[in-house]
Design an enzyme around this catalytic site. Structure first.
Site, short mmCIF file in Angstrom:
data_model
loop_
_atom_site.label_atom_id
_atom_site.label_comp_id
_atom_site.label_asym_id
_atom_site.label_seq_id
_atom_site.Cartn_x
_atom_site.Cartn_y
_atom_site.Cartn_z
N HIS A 161 0.83 -1.20 0.00
CA HIS A 161 0.00 0.00 0.00
C HIS A 161 0.86 1.25 0.00
O HIS A 161 2.07 1.21 0.17
CB HIS A 161 -0.93 0.00 1.21
CG HIS A 161 -0.23 0.01 2.53
ND1 HIS A 161 0.32 1.15 3.09
CD2 HIS A 161 0.03 -0.99 3.41
CE1 HIS A 161 0.87 0.86 4.25
NE2 HIS A 161 0.72 -0.44 4.48
N CYS A 177 2.91 -4.88 6.71
CA CYS A 177 2.67 -4.56 5.31
C CYS A 177 3.93 -4.01 4.64
O CYS A 177 4.92 -3.69 5.28
CB CYS A 177 1.54 -3.54 5.19
SG CYS A 177 -0.06 -4.17 5.68
#
Length: 201
Positions: A161, A177
């Site tokens: 992301h 992440c």
């Protein structure tokens, strides 16, 4: 201290320590099409240069059997994400952030299962245990730790992301992440599709 001041301090603390990884530069720092060399453009900040531990182009063959649906390789050691298109004509290399610790780092093969522009965010149960002051929900927008775009992976809670916090690029700074500058995740978002192979090493 007033309630408004406390809220402002808590918001700043949240934004400076969230799961997000990287953020925005005024113009793209890295985006290299197929070629033997990778160039870091002159507009990349000196902070980002220091944060990137090593940057080199790679060939896809040692990591994937085919390029069917394209391929993304995330190297957590060099803190870089590599993308190859299905026909092999496009190769991109982006600086990333990676998880804070080995405990939070997942490696192996998965794929892109969902693409979201303007993602919202909820901390995982383990994040809330570590950081009970974090909000339960953050809508899309400039305060969202997932930035402008997110590629959801086949593993629960794992994503590639963007982020609005530019300081975290090239660092161990996420809760699991992989983060990119917002303009880089926008480009990768357009290139990748549901089913694109992902390998984290």
């Amino acid at each position: 201290m007033s309630a408004d001041t406390k809220r402002g301090l808590n918001r700043r603390r949240f934004l400076s320590t969230t799961v997000a990884s990287v953020g925005v530069l005024a113009s793209p720092a890295l985006a290299q099409s197929t070629g033997a060399t990778v160039e870091i453009e002159s507009d990349i900040t000196s902070t980002t240069r220091r944060n990137i531990s090593s940057f080199r182009s790679l060939r896809w063959q040692p990591y994937f059997q085919t390029l069917r649906k394209g391929a993304i390789l995330v190297d957590t050691t060099s803190r870089a994400a590599h993308y190859w298109s299905e026909d092999g004509s496009t190769y991109k290399l982006y600086p990333t952030s990676v998880p804070l610790s080995e405990e939070l780092t997942r490696r192996g093969r998965t794929s892109v299962v969902r693409k979201v522009e303007g993602p919202d965010w909820r901390p995982t149960p383990s994040m809330k245990r570590r950081n009970p002051e974090w909000p339960d929900y953050v809508p899309p927008g400039p305060d969202n730790p997932l930035g402008t775009h997110a590629l959801y992976l086949g593993w629960t809670y794992y994503r590639i992301h963007g982020t609005h916090d530019t300081r975290k690029i090239g660092r161990r700074s996420s809760n699991g992440c992989i983060g990119l500058y917002n303009q880089h995740i926008a480009e990768l978002f357009a290139l990748a599709r549901v089913g694109t192979q992902v390998l984290l090493i």
